[in-house]
Write an enzyme that holds these catalytic residues in place. Structure first.
Site, PDB file in Angstrom:
ATOM      1  CG  LEU A   1      -2.331  -0.874   1.750  1.00 28.48           C
ATOM      2  CD1 LEU A   1      -2.646  -0.890   2.950  1.00 28.48           C
ATOM      3  CD2 LEU A   1      -3.447  -0.124   0.284  1.00 28.48           C
ATOM      4  CG  HIS A   2       4.447   2.103  -2.976  1.00 28.11           C
ATOM      5  ND1 HIS A   2       5.693   1.652  -1.700  1.00 28.11           N
ATOM      6  CD2 HIS A   2       4.164   0.968  -3.982  1.00 28.11           C
ATOM      7  CE1 HIS A   2       5.681   0.210  -2.857  1.00 28.11           C
ATOM      8  NE2 HIS A   2       5.405  -0.113  -3.948  1.00 28.11           N
ATOM      9  CG  ASP A   3       0.843   6.145  -3.967  1.00 26.66           C
ATOM     10  OD1 ASP A   3       1.901   6.593  -3.946  1.00 26.66           O
ATOM     11  OD2 ASP A   3       0.743   6.251  -5.600  1.00 26.66           O
TER      12      ASP A   3
END
Ligand code: RIB
Ligand code: CA
Length: 318
Positions: free
Chosen positions: A249-251
């Protein structure tokens, strides 16, 4: 709007995880999205703006959110380098969302950031989820911008983990190292949320299955979209990173860290961004010596309570 709401601008290159971050921001309590500014990155900027408008039409927030079109290419690097292998040709895993009636505003992303910061000095949090080109251009328009934003939270970079485009560079910094270096050394109150923490924060197939069971009826269209778009992302992460039925879940983590800073642990460090190296362009170089000299101080996320972060993400849709 509640006077206690955190007022944010999201600057993004609307790919799959950007879309998840936007949907989270629209559903999370205590946040008001003042604008979404788009730039090139995962896809071209026009497609990023189009994806954003269609996502807003899908999610139907109960207030208007202006969307701006920004930088089409990096400050000095070659244009036209996108990530269809990661995000699909249209940036959202090949999913076709219905068109929106909303049009982008006439101001560029940089102009909109500068105007909103001027209108509410010290109040807005800017969360960047793509290349830092729009923010570097905004700095050119207004060198006083660092004093006018409450904080900038950047999804990008890595200090202790390997890169995801080259051995040492993360995509958002690698895609415009010159812009990233200007932003990191400009004097913003800046938090970098990079691969050190985002690679620990995985959304899995079982989480989507749970959302389909427990999600609020009004969120089912959004959950369906997440299920479809994540198929592409999960495939990429399985093939490239051996992540099984899941993806980082980078962003969304950068967005969550902006709203709930206790999800992460940070360390203050002086950094610069490498712009010359044949093998190292886009690397965030941290001066970890006892007496750091190179670069300017920023806050870097070095650890995350991943279970709580994933829970925080999922819970806004239930
Ligand atoms: O490295 C991950 C970042 O690059 C994310 O922001 C993703 O959307 C891409 O832009
Ligand atoms: Ca992004």
């Amino acid at each position: 709007m509640d006077s206690k709401d955190t007022r944010i601008i999201i600057d993004c290159d609307t790919g799959i995880d950007d879309a998840l971050a936007i949907l989270y921001a629209l559903r999370a309590p205590g946040v008001r999205v003042e604008a979404i500014t788009t730039g090139f990155g995962n896809i071209g900027v026009q497609q990023a703006a189009e994806n954003t408008l269609r996502l807003l039409a899908l999610a139907q927030p109960d207030y208007d959110i202006p969307v701006a079109v920004g930088a089409a290419q990096a400050l000095v690097r070659e244009p036209g380098i996108y990530s269809p292998h990661v995000h699909g040709a249209n940036g959202i895993g090949g999913v076709t969302l219905p068109p929106s009636n909303q049009q982008p505003v006439s101001e560029t992303s940089a102009e909109l950031i500068v105007r909103l910061a001027d209108e509410s000095p010290g109040e807005l949090v800017l969360v960047t989820l793509g290349r830092l080109t729009n923010l570097a251009l905004a700095l050119e328009l207004d060198p006083e911008l660092p004093g006018k934003l409450q904080k900038v939270v950047v999804m990008g970079g890595t200090i202790y983990k390997p890169g995801n485009v080259t051995p040492v560079a993360e995509a958002n910094i690698w895609g415009d190292p010159e812009a990233a270096d200007r932003v990191f050394t400009a004097g913003f109150e800046l938090l970098m949320v990079g691969l050190d923490v985002t690679l620990q924060t995985l959304i899995k197939g079982e989480h989507i299955a749970m959302l389909k069971r427990l999600g609020k009826a009004g969120n089912l269209p959004v959950i369906d979209f997440m299920e479809q778009t994540l198929q592409h992302y999960f495939r990429f992460y399985r093939e490239a990173n051996y992540v099984l039925d899941g993806a980082p879940l980078h962003d969304p983590l950068a967005l969550m860290a902006a709203l709930q800073p206790d999800l992460i642990t940070t360390r203050r460090m002086k950094v610069r961004v490498e712009q010359q190296g044949e093998f190292t362009a886009g690397m965030v170089v941290a001066d970890l010596r006892a007496q750091p000299k190179a670069g300017e101080y920023i806050e870097v996320a070095v650890d995350v309570d991943a279970e709580r972060a994933v829970g925080a993400f999922l819970s806004v849709f239930i």
